[in-house]
Design an enzyme around this catalytic site. Structure first.
Site, PDB file in Angstrom:
ATOM      1  N   HIS A  62       0.818  -1.217   0.000  1.00 29.31           N
ATOM      2  CA  HIS A  62       0.000   0.000   0.000  1.00 29.31           C
ATOM      3  C   HIS A  62       0.854   1.271   0.000  1.00 29.31           C
ATOM      4  O   HIS A  62       0.311   2.372  -0.133  1.00 29.31           O
ATOM      5  CB  HIS A  62      -0.927   0.032   1.214  1.00 29.31           C
ATOM      6  CG  HIS A  62      -1.960  -1.052   1.221  1.00 29.31           C
ATOM      7  ND1 HIS A  62      -2.794  -1.289   0.153  1.00 29.31           N
ATOM      8  CD2 HIS A  62      -2.291  -1.976   2.170  1.00 29.31           C
ATOM      9  CE1 HIS A  62      -3.595  -2.305   0.434  1.00 29.31           C
ATOM     10  NE2 HIS A  62      -3.300  -2.747   1.638  1.00 29.31           N
ATOM     11  N   ASP A  97      -3.001 -10.563  -2.488  1.00 30.29           N
ATOM     12  CA  ASP A  97      -3.564 -10.074  -1.232  1.00 30.29           C
ATOM     13  C   ASP A  97      -5.024  -9.672  -1.442  1.00 30.29           C
ATOM     14  O   ASP A  97      -5.387  -9.192  -2.519  1.00 30.29           O
ATOM     15  CB  ASP A  97      -2.755  -8.864  -0.755  1.00 30.29           C
ATOM     16  CG  ASP A  97      -3.083  -8.429   0.657  1.00 30.29           C
ATOM     17  OD1 ASP A  97      -4.165  -7.841   0.856  1.00 30.29           O
ATOM     18  OD2 ASP A  97      -2.271  -8.672   1.559  1.00 30.29           O
ATOM     19  N   HIS A  99      -6.544  -7.216  -0.378  1.00 36.04           N
ATOM     20  CA  HIS A  99      -6.624  -5.772  -0.590  1.00 36.04           C
ATOM     21  C   HIS A  99      -5.731  -5.381  -1.769  1.00 36.04           C
ATOM     22  O   HIS A  99      -4.582  -5.814  -1.857  1.00 36.04           O
ATOM     23  CB  HIS A  99      -6.178  -5.010   0.665  1.00 36.04           C
ATOM     24  CG  HIS A  99      -6.958  -5.349   1.882  1.00 36.04           C
ATOM     25  ND1 HIS A  99      -6.469  -6.182   2.870  1.00 36.04           N
ATOM     26  CD2 HIS A  99      -8.206  -4.989   2.271  1.00 36.04           C
ATOM     27  CE1 HIS A  99      -7.379  -6.316   3.817  1.00 36.04           C
ATOM     28  NE2 HIS A  99      -8.439  -5.607   3.484  1.00 36.04           N
TER      29      HIS A  99
END
Length: 244
Positions: A62, A97, A99
């Site tokens: 991220h 993942d 996300h």
């Protein structure tokens, strides 16, 4: 929304992608060690080791070039990919993942030397919310070198693997020199956030599918919250990958 608040948490969030990256004594040292773990592992792959697993903590996918976000401070996967690319390798990243790896996408969005593929929960309903949609395919010379394959929330292994199969097809078409797998285990049915419903068998099949790409591979650990089956999910993935 351009004001800098006085509150410490608010000030930290102003300079990050969100306000979920706590900064404490030792944060920088931990993030740097995590990135160096990925770099060391990539060096081993570039030196001829067929597959290496990098247990990176904190995770990284991220994190953008200039912003921390989602418990990620330095983007370990992107650092390793950029290092390999700078040494002449053609790199494909597959992020599984639950996300979306918005930081990784942002870093390589305008490039064509690194293919980014992500299978993840639909961002219309799941963090990071503002990126990870199927129509985000790259920009400029990078157009067509970013592939998002969002999956409906609470999907089982069959749906996740169907999306991953499409991602593997994109990797084969790109014909990279090496593969980086951004391995999240938070799609598990036992994950405390309960976003997906993948069991250990599903993680094993996921590993085998990626292993069948038959590429020199770096596996970088991304998400995975504590659960009774976290270790078993990792073992199933790695065993599946090794059975290619």
């Amino acid at each position: 929304m351009g004001r800098l608040p006085d509150d410490l948490l608010g000030r930290a969030g102003y300079y990050q992608a969100d306000a979920s990256c706590v900064l404490v004594e030792g944060t920088w040292e931990a993030a740097l060690a995590s990135a160096n773990t990925a770099l060391d592992a990539m060096d081993r792959v570039l030196s001829g080791t067929n597959a290496v697993y990098a247990l990176c903590r904190p995770p990284g996918h991220h994190a953008c070039r200039d912003q921390a976000g989602g418990f990620c401070y330095l983007n370990n996967t992107a650092v390793a990919a950029n290092w390999a690319s700078s040494r002449g390798a053609r790199v494909a990243i597959v992020d599984v993942d639950v996300h979306h790896g918005n930081g990784t996408q942002a870093i390589f969005y305008g490039r064509r030397d690194v293919l980014t593929v992500s299978v993840h929960g639909d961002p219309a309903w799941l963090y990071p919310y503002y990126a990870g949609y199927a129509d985000e395919t790259g920009a400029g010379i990078g157009e067509g070198f970013n592939s998002n394959l969002p999956v409906p929330l609470m999907s089982d292994g069959e749906a996740y693997l169907a999306a991953l199969s499409a991602g593997c097809a994109a990797v084969r078409q790109f014909s990279p020199d090496l593969l980086i797998i951004a391995l999240g285990l938070d799609a598990s049915r036992d994950d405390p956030f309960a976003c997906m419903a993948i069991d250990e068998s599903g993680f094993g099949r996921m590993g085998r599918m990626l292993g069948m790409l038959s590429l020199p591979t770096l596996i970088v650990q991304e998400g995975g919250y504590p659960s009774p089956t976290l270790g078993q999910s990792l073992a199933a993935f790695l065993n599946g990958f090794g059975s290619r």
